[in-house]
Design a protein around this motif. Structure first.
Motif, PDB file in Angstrom:
ATOM      1  N   GLY A   1       0.802  -1.227   0.000  1.00  0.00           N
ATOM      2  CA  GLY A   1       0.000   0.000   0.000  1.00  0.00           C
ATOM      3  C   GLY A   1       0.822   1.259   0.000  1.00  0.00           C
ATOM      4  N   GLY A   2       1.970   1.263  -0.685  1.00  0.00           N
ATOM      5  CA  GLY A   2       2.798   2.465  -0.761  1.00  0.00           C
ATOM      6  C   GLY A   2       1.998   3.661  -1.245  1.00  0.00           C
ATOM      7  N   TYR A   3       2.199   4.805  -0.564  1.00  0.00           N
ATOM      8  CA  TYR A   3       1.362   5.980  -0.832  1.00  0.00           C
ATOM      9  C   TYR A   3       2.136   7.194  -0.333  1.00  0.00           C
ATOM     10  N   TYR A   4       2.360   8.195  -1.190  1.00  0.00           N
ATOM     11  CA  TYR A   4       3.195   9.311  -0.767  1.00  0.00           C
ATOM     12  C   TYR A   4       2.971  10.535  -1.658  1.00  0.00           C
ATOM     13  N   ALA A   5       3.482  11.667  -1.169  1.00  0.00           N
ATOM     14  CA  ALA A   5       3.463  12.924  -1.917  1.00  0.00           C
ATOM     15  C   ALA A   5       4.881  13.251  -2.352  1.00  0.00           C
ATOM     16  N   LEU A   6       5.011  13.784  -3.557  1.00  0.00           N
ATOM     17  CA  LEU A   6       6.326  14.064  -4.137  1.00  0.00           C
ATOM     18  C   LEU A   6       6.251  15.391  -4.889  1.00  0.00           C
ATOM     19  N   TYR A   7       7.290  16.211  -4.731  1.00  0.00           N
ATOM     20  CA  TYR A   7       7.341  17.515  -5.390  1.00  0.00           C
ATOM     21  C   TYR A   7       8.605  17.607  -6.239  1.00  0.00           C
ATOM     22  N   GLY A   8       8.507  18.330  -7.349  1.00  0.00           N
ATOM     23  CA  GLY A   8       9.665  18.453  -8.221  1.00  0.00           C
ATOM     24  C   GLY A   8       9.468  19.507  -9.294  1.00  0.00           C
ATOM     25  N   TRP A   9      10.364  19.471 -10.287  1.00  0.00           N
ATOM     26  CA  TRP A   9      10.356  20.427 -11.393  1.00  0.00           C
ATOM     27  C   TRP A   9      10.477  19.679 -12.714  1.00  0.00           C
ATOM     28  N   VAL A  10       9.889  20.257 -13.738  1.00  0.00           N
ATOM     29  CA  VAL A  10      10.051  19.762 -15.105  1.00  0.00           C
ATOM     30  C   VAL A  10      10.924  20.766 -15.862  1.00  0.00           C
ATOM     31  N   ALA A  11      11.993  20.265 -16.480  1.00  0.00           N
ATOM     32  CA  ALA A  11      12.963  21.139 -17.153  1.00  0.00           C
ATOM     33  C   ALA A  11      12.357  21.797 -18.384  1.00  0.00           C
ATOM     34  N   GLY A  12      12.684  23.054 -18.555  1.00  0.00           N
ATOM     35  CA  GLY A  12      12.307  23.786 -19.755  1.00  0.00           C
ATOM     36  C   GLY A  12      13.545  24.105 -20.580  1.00  0.00           C
ATOM     37  N   THR A  13      13.890  25.386 -20.718  1.00  0.00           N
ATOM     38  CA  THR A  13      15.032  25.788 -21.542  1.00  0.00           C
ATOM     39  C   THR A  13      16.221  26.183 -20.669  1.00  0.00           C
ATOM     40  N   ASN A  14      17.416  25.934 -21.213  1.00  0.00           N
ATOM     41  CA  ASN A  14      18.692  26.347 -20.601  1.00  0.00           C
ATOM     42  C   ASN A  14      18.942  25.727 -19.229  1.00  0.00           C
TER      43      ASN A  14
ATOM     44  N   ARG B   1      -0.180   6.484  -5.508  1.00  0.00           N
ATOM     45  CA  ARG B   1      -0.733   5.404  -4.692  1.00  0.00           C
ATOM     46  C   ARG B   1      -0.488   4.074  -5.400  1.00  0.00           C
ATOM     47  N   HIS B   2       0.201   3.147  -4.722  1.00  0.00           N
ATOM     48  CA  HIS B   2       0.509   1.836  -5.291  1.00  0.00           C
ATOM     49  C   HIS B   2      -0.622   0.862  -4.937  1.00  0.00           C
ATOM     50  N   GLY B   3      -1.502   0.640  -5.897  1.00  0.00           N
ATOM     51  CA  GLY B   3      -2.639  -0.240  -5.673  1.00  0.00           C
ATOM     52  C   GLY B   3      -3.761   0.455  -4.926  1.00  0.00           C
ATOM     53  N   GLU B   4      -4.908  -0.202  -4.866  1.00  0.00           N
ATOM     54  CA  GLU B   4      -6.046   0.338  -4.137  1.00  0.00           C
ATOM     55  C   GLU B   4      -5.829   0.186  -2.629  1.00  0.00           C
ATOM     56  N   PRO B   5      -6.532   0.982  -1.818  1.00  0.00           N
ATOM     57  CA  PRO B   5      -6.423   0.831  -0.361  1.00  0.00           C
ATOM     58  C   PRO B   5      -6.876  -0.564   0.074  1.00  0.00           C
ATOM     59  N   SER B   6      -6.202  -1.113   1.064  1.00  0.00           N
ATOM     60  CA  SER B   6      -6.550  -2.459   1.540  1.00  0.00           C
ATOM     61  C   SER B   6      -7.905  -2.489   2.218  1.00  0.00           C
ATOM     62  N   ASP B   7      -8.353  -1.357   2.756  1.00  0.00           N
ATOM     63  CA  ASP B   7      -9.643  -1.309   3.450  1.00  0.00           C
ATOM     64  C   ASP B   7     -10.711  -0.616   2.611  1.00  0.00           C
ATOM     65  N   LEU B   8     -10.596  -0.698   1.295  1.00  0.00           N
ATOM     66  CA  LEU B   8     -11.567  -0.080   0.396  1.00  0.00           C
ATOM     67  C   LEU B   8     -12.963  -0.626   0.690  1.00  0.00           C
ATOM     68  N   GLN B   9     -13.926   0.267   0.872  1.00  0.00           N
ATOM     69  CA  GLN B   9     -15.279  -0.139   1.260  1.00  0.00           C
ATOM     70  C   GLN B   9     -16.057  -0.778   0.112  1.00  0.00           C
ATOM     71  N   ASN B  10     -15.842  -0.274  -1.123  1.00  0.00           N
ATOM     72  CA  ASN B  10     -16.652  -0.723  -2.271  1.00  0.00           C
ATOM     73  C   ASN B  10     -18.143  -0.597  -1.955  1.00  0.00           C
ATOM     74  N   PHE B  11     -18.508   0.536  -1.383  1.00  0.00           N
ATOM     75  CA  PHE B  11     -19.862   0.755  -0.903  1.00  0.00           C
ATOM     76  C   PHE B  11     -20.367   2.056  -1.511  1.00  0.00           C
ATOM     77  N   PHE B  12     -21.495   1.987  -2.237  1.00  0.00           N
ATOM     78  CA  PHE B  12     -21.912   3.160  -2.988  1.00  0.00           C
ATOM     79  C   PHE B  12     -22.316   4.330  -2.085  1.00  0.00           C
ATOM     80  N   VAL B  13     -22.536   4.096  -0.814  1.00  0.00           N
ATOM     81  CA  VAL B  13     -22.932   5.178   0.082  1.00  0.00           C
ATOM     82  C   VAL B  13     -21.796   6.167   0.295  1.00  0.00           C
ATOM     83  N   VAL B  14     -20.544   5.702   0.238  1.00  0.00           N
ATOM     84  CA  VAL B  14     -19.404   6.581   0.463  1.00  0.00           C
ATOM     85  C   VAL B  14     -18.475   6.532  -0.750  1.00  0.00           C
ATOM     86  N   HIS B  15     -18.017   7.701  -1.192  1.00  0.00           N
ATOM     87  CA  HIS B  15     -17.097   7.750  -2.335  1.00  0.00           C
ATOM     88  C   HIS B  15     -15.664   7.583  -1.859  1.00  0.00           C
ATOM     89  N   GLU B  16     -14.913   6.745  -2.562  1.00  0.00           N
ATOM     90  CA  GLU B  16     -13.491   6.562  -2.326  1.00  0.00           C
ATOM     91  C   GLU B  16     -12.785   6.550  -3.671  1.00  0.00           C
TER      92      GLU B  16
END
Length: 600
Positions: free
Chosen positions: A124-137, A210-225
């Motif tokens: 269940g690897g899951y993380y935030a990552l910040y960076g830059w995309v190169a443009g010119t020079n 997010r690597h794969g779906e959450p292990s505790d995914l509800q799959n329940f239409f009452v709540v959105h995930e």
């Protein structure tokens, strides 16, 4: 309306209720990937194809997945706030280790804190990552494999931000400063100092992976995930299965959906009670959601407009990251602080015009009472008081209907099998006595949207999770833990496990009280003329007792309170109109008739 049409409408309504409650109780389950699934294996091994925020520029260099080994060995900066604990990896500068210190996985003693982020390579690897995309020079920008250095700060707290730096060796020095408040909001400031002789161009981005779906995914239409994002005031919610079905976007090299946001918005992943979202602020950005089949990775990106840094200049861009619990008041505070429609990140559903007021009413009452169970009871009393004028008219009409019951039986005996004649004479009787037989349906019609709205609030909102009421009710968001199967714990065997179909027999104290309250309330209502309808209505309290037995205790508590108040209101109103219901006398008479019939 003739009896045939009435029966058809009744059967349709009852069938709809049964089917709806069935899907509420037994939602379809998705099969988990097996160990020989190559996609699941690639996820756990940390291998796979290249992934990047390709939407930042059509010619962007791909940012590959880093191997699990170096990430695990990289130095870390600790996170310690009143609400969060964890660490930031200097490999990629990723926020990939985060626990919510105010929330436990279960109510058992010693239960661990809820974990939101996990490093790549862990299940269940899951993380935030910040960076830059190169443009010119510019020759090199930091990516997921970059090993940053700690410039300032030792532990990230609300009082002490930390700054990481990286020199690309070609005239540019990159820095990332992380700050956090005492709840769940990070502020990430990305900067680049240009010491070269030419102006450089590049674009900042943030992503959630997010690597794969959450292990505790509800799959329940009452709540959105799954995916949740706001784009210029328009809310979008898509499940993980919807992301899998995205069309392949050649600009992204994967199934993806891109939205160019012109003014403000946010994008991320939401779970039942937890959420992580990238919040660029009130600026234009590209909101991207994508799915990589190999190695089964879901990703959201916020790619900002390009910036230029002249020789000797430094440019910086600050964005926010929410990573934490979906506390209603906290989310609303962030919305009031400028995050556009952030309160709608909680799944309020179609009846949002009811669910939001009900949520605030319960928690306003809770601020005075201090107990969610009693707050639900107080809220029910408040709602019944508001609806009392309509209830009064309805119950007054039902009192007249009860008075007319003997005359209706006479008409039925005279008409015999002539249903058309019976229907005509009954309508004339209603008209003469100024009785509306449909008036009794009005309170029920009003209760249905309130019932589903309250169910939504209890199931979706975090505030009722692990909240006790009295005695054996330790979690109002969970079913009554007692069971008639073992005489409420008196017998030496366990109740049926929740995943078993026989779990419907695990009737606790609250569901039994619900059935009794519905049965008593029904005794005040005039019986239908049709024997088939009489039989259906006679069974309904006990059917609902079993059907609602596995619902959240808070919802069943509301229903019992509602039935009890309704019974008292109806009894007193009928007495005020000259009809004194002998509920228990009717019950005794019913048993006596059955006993006499048995002797015959």
């Amino acid at each position: 309306m003739d009896d045939q049409n009435k029966n058809l409408i009744l059967a349709t309504v009852l069938s709809f209720i049964v089917v709806l409650v069935w899907f509420l109780l037994f939602p379809p389950q998705e099969q988990a990937p097996t160990t020989d699934d190559p996609v699941a294996q690639s996820q756990s091994e940390g291998t796979g194809g290249a992934m990047s925020p390709a939407g930042a520029a059509e010619t962007a260099t791909a940012q590959p997945l880093i191997d699990a080994g170096p990430a695990a060995d990289a130095p870390r900066v600790q996170i310690a706030t009143p609400s969060l604990s964890g660490s930031i990896s200097l490999a990629g500068g990723r926020i990939d280790d985060l626990q919510l210190t105010d929330y436990k996985v279960t109510q058992e003693e010693g239960s661990p804190d809820v974990t939101l982020f996990r490093p790549q390579g862990q299940p269940g690897g899951y993380y935030a990552l910040y960076g830059w995309v190169a443009g010119t020079n510019i020759e090199a920008v930091p990516d997921a494999e970059t090993l940053w250095s700690l410039d300032s700060g030792e532990v990230l707290t609300p009082e002490t931000p930390v700054t990481l730096s990286w020199d690309n060796g070609a005239g540019q020095i990159f820095r990332q400063t992380y700050a956090v408040d005492d709840k769940f909001m990070f502020t990430v400031t990305q900067s680049v100092e240009n010491t070269a002789d030419s102006t450089i161009a590049l674009r900042p981005y943030g992503l959630l992976r997010r690597h794969g779906e959450p292990s505790d995914l509800q799959n329940f239409f009452v709540v959105h995930e799954g995916l949740v994002r706001m784009s210029d005031g328009e809310l979008e919610e898509q499940g993980y299965d919807d992301m899998v079905d995205f069309d392949v976007d050649p600009r992204e090299g994967a199934p993806a959906e891109r939205i160019d946001v012109s003014e403000s918005g946010w994008v991320g992943f939401t779970e039942h009670y937890w959420m992580a979202t990238l919040i660029p602020g009130d600026r234009a950005f590209r909101s991207t959601a994508k799915y990589y089949p190999d190695p089964d990775v879901y990703q959201t990106e916020a790619v900002l407009a390009g910036v230029e840094a002249a020789p000797g200049a430094t440019v910086e861009v600050a964005t926010q990251l929410f990573a934490g619990a979906k506390e209603g008041e906290t989310i609303k505070d962030y919305e009031d602080a400028g995050v556009t429609r952030f309160f709608d990140s909680i799944d309020w559903g179609w009846f949002f015009f009811l669910t939001k007021p009900i949520f605030w009413l319960i928690h306003w009452l809770h601020s005075f009472i201090g107990n969610m169970g009693w707050s639900i009871i107080a809220m029910t009393i408040f709602l019944k008081a508001i609806l009392f004028p309509l209830a009064y008219k309805s119950y007054a009409s039902m009192a007249k209907m009860k008075e007319l019951q003997p005359r209706m039986e006479e008409l039925k005996a005279k008409a015999g099998d002539d249903r058309q004649k019976l229907q005509k004479e009954m309508m004339e009787l209603y008209k003469k006595e100024k009785v509306n037989p449909a008036a009794g349906c009005l309170p029920i019609l009003l209760q249905i949207p309130i019932f589903f709205s309250l169910y939504k609030v209890i199931f979706v909102t975090l505030e009722l999770r692990h909240q006790p009421w009295i005695g054996w009710i330790h979690d109002l968001s969970a079913p009554d833990p007692t069971s008639i199967v073992n005489l409420f714990g008196a017998l030496p065997w366990d109740a049926f496990p929740p995943e078993s179909f026989l779990a419907i027999l695990n009737l606790g104290v609250l569901p039994i009280l619900l059935g009794i309250s519905m049965w008593l309330q029904q005794k005040l209502n005039p019986a239908p003329a049709d024997p088939a309808q009489q039989m259906i209505f006679a069974w309904m309290p006990w059917v609902f007792m079993f059907m609602l037995g596995n619902f959240a205790s808070g919802l069943v508590l509301y229903w019992i309170t509602n039935n009890t108040i309704t019974f008292c209101q109806q009894y007193l109103i009928m007495r005020s109109h000259g009809y004194t219901p002998d509920v228990f006398g009717n019950i005794r008479g019913s048993f006596s008739r059955k006993k006499a019939e048995a002797k015959k």
